[in-house]
Design a protein around this motif. Structure first.
Motif, PDB file in Angstrom:
ATOM      1  N   PHE A 157      84.123  19.394  34.449  1.00  0.00           N
ATOM      2  CA  PHE A 157      84.529  18.051  34.262  1.00  0.00           C
ATOM      3  C   PHE A 157      83.851  16.437  34.802  1.00  0.00           C
ATOM      4  O   PHE A 157      84.203  16.469  36.269  1.00  0.00           O
ATOM      5  CB  PHE A 157      86.226  17.536  34.792  1.00  0.00           C
ATOM      6  CG  PHE A 157      86.905  18.958  33.818  1.00  0.00           C
ATOM      7  CD1 PHE A 157      87.320  18.190  32.948  1.00  0.00           C
ATOM      8  CD2 PHE A 157      87.198  19.955  35.206  1.00  0.00           C
ATOM      9  CE1 PHE A 157      87.831  20.324  32.112  1.00  0.00           C
ATOM     10  CE2 PHE A 157      87.509  20.856  34.143  1.00  0.00           C
ATOM     11  CZ  PHE A 157      87.889  20.846  32.552  1.00  0.00           C
ATOM     12  N   GLY A 181      83.175  19.322  30.294  1.00  0.00           N
ATOM     13  CA  GLY A 181      84.719  18.233  29.600  1.00  0.00           C
ATOM     14  C   GLY A 181      84.581  16.639  30.826  1.00  0.00           C
ATOM     15  O   GLY A 181      83.543  16.604  30.939  1.00  0.00           O
ATOM     16  N   PHE A 222      87.740  19.037  26.270  1.00  0.00           N
ATOM     17  CA  PHE A 222      88.460  19.685  27.686  1.00  0.00           C
ATOM     18  C   PHE A 222      88.257  18.684  28.281  1.00  0.00           C
ATOM     19  O   PHE A 222      87.465  17.409  29.106  1.00  0.00           O
ATOM     20  CB  PHE A 222      87.406  20.362  27.542  1.00  0.00           C
ATOM     21  CG  PHE A 222      87.486  22.022  27.435  1.00  0.00           C
ATOM     22  CD1 PHE A 222      88.315  22.105  26.228  1.00  0.00           C
ATOM     23  CD2 PHE A 222      86.253  23.102  28.240  1.00  0.00           C
ATOM     24  CE1 PHE A 222      87.741  23.050  25.687  1.00  0.00           C
ATOM     25  CE2 PHE A 222      85.993  23.976  27.270  1.00  0.00           C
ATOM     26  CZ  PHE A 222      87.310  25.073  25.992  1.00  0.00           C
ATOM     27  N   VAL A 243      92.979  17.733  22.286  1.00  0.00           N
ATOM     28  CA  VAL A 243      92.017  17.733  23.521  1.00  0.00           C
ATOM     29  C   VAL A 243      92.475  18.658  24.635  1.00  0.00           C
ATOM     30  O   VAL A 243      93.941  19.043  24.623  1.00  0.00           O
ATOM     31  CB  VAL A 243      91.850  16.676  24.266  1.00  0.00           C
ATOM     32  CG1 VAL A 243      91.446  16.747  25.542  1.00  0.00           C
ATOM     33  CG2 VAL A 243      90.959  15.676  23.590  1.00  0.00           C
TER      34      VAL A 243
END
Ligand SMILES: [Zn+2]
Length: 349
Positions: A157, A181, A222, A243
């Protein structure tokens, strides 16, 4: 990927249907904000949202370390990849990837039992390796090396700002087959009372645009909320943007000041041995995490744990106004706005 997996007899399609229900939020702090960002106090805000039951998680493959090595011998072309896919996996005894699941992000499903209890798709001894707050020099490449040495894959992320500082590192994450993501533009607490709904949306959308800009291609749809602070309005918004949101099952606490590589390993293994499975929260931004990872992966392998890689069925479609605003921010001339992959293609090597 599917072509390569076709070589493997163990290839399986198994939709996991899970009864619909409520998912829950609890207030907790995921982490102190990275050093480059202002920390904000976590604010509890209970909320709930209802999702219809769907086939959100689909198993697409089962690979042992040996099979990953075998599959890597016949790589499939990766169109739209800014950097050519390379596999250096030569370790037949590696941890590997036991299963790849594909997530249908329609309606914005949530994962990670600390907040989202609807989709319990992991079976006993299965783990998902997740890494927040990168890309960052030294630490992210060290995490990538540890994962590559064990022929295994994670879910990253990325913070939008960091992606614009170090796009080449984030491209390496993607090029090595990991899932990318996002984690907002500047790692602010989206659930802060100081933040308007519009500001929170801007943080989210700009983060996705920045990660797309860095990657040269669309990221996975994500997202993980900084400090796991879920803003209910944004949770609903993700439903419309399709999402998937990620909380965690177990936190490595690798962001804590007193954290050491040994503590990270023992935190994860102790919690894992109790829970039996889970989505593990770590930070490729943190030096100690990179240092802990070789030992942690070895412990996972020795403990009989299996890595599940999460991929998205579709990619995130950024909004043009945020792409444009980002380029303006970065003072990028229009001619540079094309993704690298559309300008430079390797045709022979
Ligand atoms: Zn974070």
């Amino acid at each position: 990927m599917r072509n390569a997996l076709g070589l493997i007899a163990a290839s399986v399609i198994a939709a996991v249907v899970i009864a619909g229900g409520w998912f829950f939020y609890s207030s907790r702090a995921e982490q102190a904000a990275p050093q480059t960002m202002a920390a904000r106090a976590p604010e509890p805000l209970p909320a709930s949202a209802k999702l219809a039951a769907r086939d959100d998680v689909e198993t697409t493959a089962a690979l042992s370390g040996r099979q990953v090595a075998a599959a890597a011998a016949t790589p499939t072309p990766a169109p739209a990849m800014p950097v050519q896919q390379k596999s250096t996996c030569t370790n037949p005894n590696a941890l590997g990837v036991a299963r790849v699941v594909e997530i249908d992000t329609t309606g914005g499903p949530g994962f990670g039992f600390e907040h989202f209890k609807q989709f319990d798709f992991l079976t006993d001894k299965e783990v998902v390796l997740t890494f927040d707050d990168g890309p960052w020099p030294n630490n992210t490449p060290a995490v990538l090396k540890a994962l590559a040495d064990e022929c295994t894959k994670g879910l990253f992320f990325a913070v939008g700002k960091h992606a614009t500082y170090h796009p080449e590192i984030l491209r390496q994450v993607l090029a090595q087959g990991h899932t990318v993501g996002t984690h907002t533009w500047s790692h602010v607490n989206l659930n802060s009372k100081k933040m308007t709904e519009q500001q929170a949306k801007d943080e989210v959308e700009k983060g996705f645009s920045a990660v797309k800009f860095a990657l040269g291609t669309n990221p996975a749809p994500f997202f993980r909320f900084p400090q796991l602070q879920h803003n209910p309005a944004i949770v609903s918004y993700f439903g419309t943007r399709n999402v998937a949101m990620f909380s965690t099952d177990l936190d490595s606490f690798d962001f804590r000041k007193e954290s050491t590589p040994d503590k990270i390993v023992s935190n994860v293994m102790t919690k894992l041995d109790k829970l039996g499975k889970g989505i593990i929260l770590m930070h490729d931004f943190q030096k100690h995490t990179a240092e802990a990872l070789p030992t942690l992966l070895a412990r996972l392998k020795a403990g009989g744990y299996k890595v599940v890689q999460m991929k998205a069925k579709t990619t995130f479609q950024t909004l043009p106004e945020y792409d444009e605003a980002l380029l303006k921010d970065l003072k990028v001339p229009t001619s540079s706005a094309r993704p690298i992959s559309s300008v430079v293609q390797t045709v022979s090597q």
